[in-house]
Structures are given as C-alpha cells and as structure tokens.
Design an enzyme around this catalytic site. Structure first.
Site, mmCIF file in Angstrom:
data_model
loop_
_atom_site.group_PDB
_atom_site.id
_atom_site.type_symbol
_atom_site.label_atom_id
_atom_site.label_comp_id
_atom_site.label_asym_id
_atom_site.label_seq_id
_atom_site.Cartn_x
_atom_site.Cartn_y
_atom_site.Cartn_z
ATOM 1 N N HIS A 1 0.538 -0.873 0.032
ATOM 2 C CA HIS A 1 -0.229 0.129 0.132
ATOM 3 C C HIS A 1 1.071 1.064 0.041
ATOM 4 O O HIS A 1 0.717 1.510 -0.634
ATOM 5 C CB HIS A 1 -0.976 -0.358 1.079
ATOM 6 C CG HIS A 1 -1.623 -1.039 1.161
ATOM 7 N ND1 HIS A 1 -3.403 -0.783 0.604
ATOM 8 C CD2 HIS A 1 -1.633 -2.209 1.121
ATOM 9 C CE1 HIS A 1 -3.802 -1.886 0.670
ATOM 10 N NE2 HIS A 1 -3.231 -3.286 0.388
ATOM 11 N N ASP B 1 -5.631 6.167 1.737
ATOM 12 C CA ASP B 1 -6.396 4.218 1.338
ATOM 13 C C ASP B 1 -7.333 4.163 1.777
ATOM 14 O O ASP B 1 -7.562 4.145 3.308
ATOM 15 C CB ASP B 1 -5.046 3.074 2.040
ATOM 16 C CG ASP B 1 -4.777 1.640 1.145
ATOM 17 O OD1 ASP B 1 -6.456 1.105 1.413
ATOM 18 O OD2 ASP B 1 -4.356 1.131 1.161
ATOM 19 N N GLN C 1 -6.435 -11.642 -4.661
ATOM 20 C CA GLN C 1 -5.565 -12.210 -5.718
ATOM 21 C C GLN C 1 -5.556 -13.292 -6.786
ATOM 22 O O GLN C 1 -5.509 -13.446 -7.745
ATOM 23 C CB GLN C 1 -4.199 -13.237 -4.499
ATOM 24 C CG GLN C 1 -3.001 -11.430 -4.221
ATOM 25 C CD GLN C 1 -2.331 -12.017 -2.999
ATOM 26 O OE1 GLN C 1 -2.141 -13.793 -3.027
ATOM 27 N NE2 GLN C 1 -1.900 -11.393 -1.607
HETATM 28 C C1 UDX Z 1 -0.623 -6.390 -0.774
HETATM 29 C C2 UDX Z 1 -1.000 -7.661 -1.276
HETATM 30 O O1 UDX Z 1 -0.902 -8.689 -0.836
HETATM 31 C C3 UDX Z 1 -1.831 -7.550 -2.390
HETATM 32 O O2 UDX Z 1 -2.858 -8.523 -2.261
HETATM 33 C C4 UDX Z 1 -2.160 -6.323 -2.787
HETATM 34 O O3 UDX Z 1 -3.154 -5.998 -3.847
HETATM 35 C C5 UDX Z 1 -1.654 -5.226 -2.537
HETATM 36 O O4 UDX Z 1 -1.048 -5.246 -0.924
HETATM 37 P P1 UDX Z 1 1.540 -7.549 -1.566
HETATM 38 O O5 UDX Z 1 0.788 -9.363 -0.625
HETATM 39 O O6 UDX Z 1 3.003 -7.563 -0.930
HETATM 40 O O7 UDX Z 1 0.771 -6.593 -1.278
HETATM 41 O O8 UDX Z 1 2.318 -7.516 -2.557
HETATM 42 P P2 UDX Z 1 2.259 -6.626 -4.291
HETATM 43 O O9 UDX Z 1 0.983 -5.731 -4.795
HETATM 44 O O10 UDX Z 1 2.367 -7.633 -5.518
HETATM 45 O O11 UDX Z 1 3.169 -5.611 -3.852
HETATM 46 C C6 UDX Z 1 4.654 -6.024 -3.497
HETATM 47 C C7 UDX Z 1 5.695 -4.420 -3.536
HETATM 48 O O12 UDX Z 1 6.831 -4.940 -3.546
HETATM 49 C C8 UDX Z 1 5.766 -4.708 -5.633
HETATM 50 O O13 UDX Z 1 5.738 -3.265 -5.601
HETATM 51 C C9 UDX Z 1 6.669 -5.377 -5.654
HETATM 52 O O14 UDX Z 1 7.697 -4.574 -6.666
HETATM 53 C C10 UDX Z 1 7.779 -4.975 -3.999
HETATM 54 N N1 UDX Z 1 8.567 -5.777 -4.320
HETATM 55 C C11 UDX Z 1 8.271 -7.096 -3.616
HETATM 56 C C12 UDX Z 1 10.207 -5.756 -4.229
HETATM 57 O O15 UDX Z 1 10.359 -4.267 -4.833
HETATM 58 N N2 UDX Z 1 10.933 -6.035 -4.033
HETATM 59 C C13 UDX Z 1 10.814 -7.359 -4.075
HETATM 60 O O16 UDX Z 1 12.096 -8.136 -3.840
HETATM 61 C C14 UDX Z 1 9.810 -8.371 -4.082
#
Ligand code: UDX
Length: 465
Positions: A26, A122, A384
């Site tokens: 977020h 948010d 997801q």
């Molecule tokens: C959460 C929820 O799980 C997701 O379903 C929702 O849509 C947003 O909040 P998260 O699970 O962390 O997020 O997944 P995601 O939305 O994909 O966000 C991860 C972020 O971390 C991405 O912006 C990605 O670029 C970043 N990231 C991930 C990194 O910068 N480095 C990494 O090694 C892994």
C-alpha cells in the site's frame, strides 16, 4: 499563464497529505502517486507510522524536493501490526490513536505557512476521511487494488450481491463471469477472515463523503469495469503507479519503488546480467504471503524440475518455512538464486527475465503488465484470485495453477505451468499480449493519456476548492 503538464501553475501552492495503509503493497503505489503529483506542481507530505519510519529503507535522494515524509503514532511504535494481538485490535487502536494524532498533525500544518488543502487516503483506513472532513478539507480516496475488486466489494457492501454466494458463478455487469474461486477471498469465504472482511467492507462505509475516488489502474485495462462502476460510484483511474523511467520517462532517474521494508540485495542484478535473454524465471510472492514447509518444497522442486534458471525472493527467510537443506538443494542445482528482497522493477525489466511466478498482488501484477512479462499465477488470498482471473482470461498474459493436492500446488503443476509460459505457442501469445499492455500503460500515463488527464482533472479540482 504557464501550465505544469496540463495543470494550472497555481497548483504549486497546493499541499496534499498522502496517507497510506502501513504495509509494503500500500505504501508503494501511494509513494509513486506522490511523485506523479509532484510533477504537476503539487506539494505532498506522505504520512505513515512511527514504526514504519523505524523499519523503512528510503532512497530519499531520488525523491523530488516537494515530497516530504511525516510520521504519527498508531499506538504500535515498537512492532507495528505484529505488536497487536490480532488484526481487530490493531485496527481499532489505530483508528482511535491514529485519528487523534492525525488531527494534531493537520493542526500543526494549518498553523504553519504550509496549510493542507486535501487529504488522499487509503480506504482501508476509512476514518481518515472523517478527520479530513472535520477540518473542512477535500478528501480523496485512493484504492490501491484493481477496479474490478473494488466494484465487487461495493456490490457486497450495498447489498447488491448477497453473501454467502449460493451459485457456482457470479454475473455482474462489466465483469467477466466469475467462478467462486475467482472472487476475492473475503467474498468467497467471508466467515474465514471476518476482521479482514470488515476491513474491506468499511472502505465503503463513508465513501459517499469522498470528493474524488482514485484507482491505481488505467482505463483500457479495465474499461468495462470502470464504465459500469462509474454509473454507481464515479472513479478516476490514475495508474499504473510505476516509476516513470519504465513508462513515460517523465523523470528519467525515477527508477525505484524508493521505500523498502526489507533489506535489499542488489547482487541479483549482477547474477541476472550473466544469463541469456528471456531465460530466467523470477519468483516472488510479495511482502505478506507465508507458505507452509510443504508448499515451499513443492515450489522449489517445481522450479528445479523445469531445468531453467530462477531467481526467488523469500523475504526474512528465517520466518518463511524454507529449510537450510532446501536452500542448499537449490544452490546445488546450479540454477537458482534465493534472495531476501530485490529492486523488483529493475529485475522485471532485465532482459534475462522470461516469466514471473507470482501471487498476483496488485502491484506485482501491474508491474509485470507494464514491463511486458508473462505470469504464472499462484494466488493466495484477498484480491489475488480475481487479479489472477484477469491475468489469465481477460488480459491473456499468464496462466493460473490449477492442480492442488491436499491444498498444496504440486511440483508437477508448477513445472508444467512454467513450461507452458516459457516454451509453448500459448506462452508466445502471452508475451505478445504482455507487450501490448505495456504499450497501453505507457499511453495512459503519457501526456494526454487517460490517466494523465484524470490526474490533471484531480489536480485542477484542488484549485477550485
Ligand atoms: C498486498 C496484498 O497482498 C496484495 O494482494 C494487494 O494487492 C496489495 O497489498 P503484497 O502481497 O506485498 O501486497 O504484494 P504486491 O501488491 O505485489 O506488492 C509488493 C510490492 O513489493 C511490489 O511493488 C513489488 O515491486 C515490491 N517488491 C517485491 C520489491 O520491491 N522487491 C521484492 O523483492 C519483492
């Protein structure tokens, strides 16, 4: 009168508070959106928690001078969410303590030379809007998930879709026909995570008071959903909030997510640079997913079984059910590298990457679309499953794993999905489609594109306040 990319120059006086829900998925989109607003001459103060301030690694050198951070307590300064016993306690404390501290913060700015004009929040922390309205400020909701997911939550919240769902499929105008398994987890099983169900429903409890509703998506990606949802609840798509280096190059050195809650390991880039074009599988399940020991093993063996190179992000490995033996087996295969956290955009844009095995978090999904990388989806919960449905059937840029045994995706299924994306004609089509979505994402944020116009519309509305 000079304009800043389609906005009146008087925007330079406007000051916005940007208030994300304090978690990686977020924080990222709101920070990227803050940078976009800066290019339009708006000053942004991003407000997050004291706990986040202690744990974040911020690359402030790449941030514009009109973007600053400020921090307030949510009552859990030592451990954040983990300090609370459960999500309900966390959320209710955060609301009581956070809203008092937010009021003090707004007063601080309003007594300075830098008063606040608008609060962008948010909707997971919906109460921020009530605070903004108490001060007579403009309030803009910023949904960090896809429009389709917000739309279905809206339907449930307004009693247009009754839970529990009694049929096998759901038909809602503007959305593809959805199987139960394609709906967000809080919709297909509201009783399983009642506190999270309440969290997503509360997003709409006061939404009628929001002056603007922004969504991190772009029009052509979700045109039917946006048109249908806007009839009930007008939304402005302003995404994708991917650093401009990868899209319209608005700021040439704007390359990063900038704020990481995990320690970065940049060595992966050197490793990737030694690999042939399109040969590496990138594997990441975002910041929150925690698989069982058995599932981690199946993933590892599926990857090794594919015989292809792979880069696997496992944040805070100790707590993530990956045994030393498994890491050793991966290392012995000579094909895989397991790392803590990487600069994901830089990795996805690296020529060596051929496919992304992902949980389909919305940020990861958008980032893969923007960088033209096809996906193998292993969705877990929340939004997801629905993101994965769109990836497979609407945007046609990936496939979703199907074969589970005792609730675990098998190594054979993982290997076979990877092969389909990497080696089949179907995979080639996905790659072509992914490139098409990349072009459309660039078009949306470039000068005169749908998202750029919507951002201008929003910024100009600040002037009319
Ligand atoms: C959460 C929820 O799980 C997701 O379903 C929702 O849509 C947003 O909040 P998260 O699970 O962390 O997020 O997944 P995601 O939305 O994909 O966000 C991860 C972020 O971390 C991405 O912006 C990605 O670029 C970043 N990231 C991930 C990194 O910068 N480095 C990494 O090694 C892994």
């Amino acid at each position: 009168k000079r304009t800043v990319r389609g906005c009146s120059s008087s925007n330079s006086n406007k000051h916005v508070l940007m208030i994300p829900y304090p978690s990686q998925g977020h924080l990222n989109p709101m920070l990227q959106f803050s940078k976009r607003l800066s290019t339009k001459g708006v000053k942004v103060t991003m407000v997050t928690t004291i706990f986040i301030s202690k744990t974040m690694h911020l690359k402030s050198s790449s941030l514009p001078s009109t973007l600053q951070f400020d921090f307030i307590s949510d009552g859990y300064d030592q451990g954040g969410f983990a300090q609370a016993n459960n999500i309900s306690t966390y959320l209710s404390h955060m609301e009581t303590i956070g809203s008092n501290n937010l009021k003090e913060l707004i007063k601080k700015y309003n007594f300075s030379n830098d008063p606040i004009d608008c609060v962008i929040y948010d909707p997971l922390i919906y109460w921020v809007l009530d605070v903004a309205k108490e001060f007579g400020l403009l309030g803009a909701a910023f949904f960090t998930q896809m429009s389709g997911v917000n739309y279905i939550y809206y339907y449930v919240h307004h009693g247009l879709l009754k839970l529990p769902i009694s049929s096998m499929t759901i038909s809602i105008q503007g959305l593809p026909l959805l199987d139960i398994k394609d709906t967000p987890s809080f919709v297909n099983d509201p009783g399983f995570y009642p506190a999270y169900y309440e969290l997503v429903m509360n997003q709409f409890s006061n939404i009628h008071k929001a002056d603007v509703i922004l969504v991190n998506s772009f029009y052509k990606l979700e045109d039917k959903v946006v048109d249908s949802m806007s009839k009930l609840c007008p939304i402005l798509t302003i995404g994708p909030t991917v650093p401009s280096f990868y899209l319209d190059k608005e700021i040439p050195n704007d390359k990063d997510n900038d704020l990481n809650l995990f320690q970065l390991d940049s060595s992966a880039i050197n490793w990737l640079n030694t690999k042939p074009e399109g040969s590496v599988i990138y594997v990441s399940f975002g910041s929150m997913v925690c698989f069982s020991i058995e599932q981690m093993k199946e993933i590892a063996l599926g990857l090794i079984g594919s015989g292809l190179n792979f880069l696997w992000v496992v944040p805070n490995m100790e707590g993530k059910n990956i045994s030393k033996e498994l890491v050793e087996e991966i290392s012995l295969s000579g094909k895989g590298l397991v790392v803590n956290w990487i600069p994901q955009l830089e990795v996805l844009s690296n020529k060596a990457i051929g496919c992304f095995v992902t949980h389909c978090g919305w940020n990861s999904t958008l980032e893969a679309l923007c960088l033209g990388v096809p996906m193998v989806a292993i969705p877990q919960w929340t939004d997801q499953p629905m993101n994965a449905k769109f990836v497979e059937d609407v945007w046609k840029v990936g496939i979703r794993v199907l074969v589970y045994e005792n609730g675990i995706v098998t190594r054979e299924e993982i290997e076979s999905c990877i092969r389909e994306v990497m080696e089949s004609e179907h995979g080639r089509e996905m790659r072509i489609n992914a490139k098409k979505w990349r072009e459309l994402a660039i078009e949306a944020v470039s000068l005169g594109g749908s998202s750029d116009n919507n951002i201008n519309e929003f910024v100009n509305s600040l002037n009319r306040s």
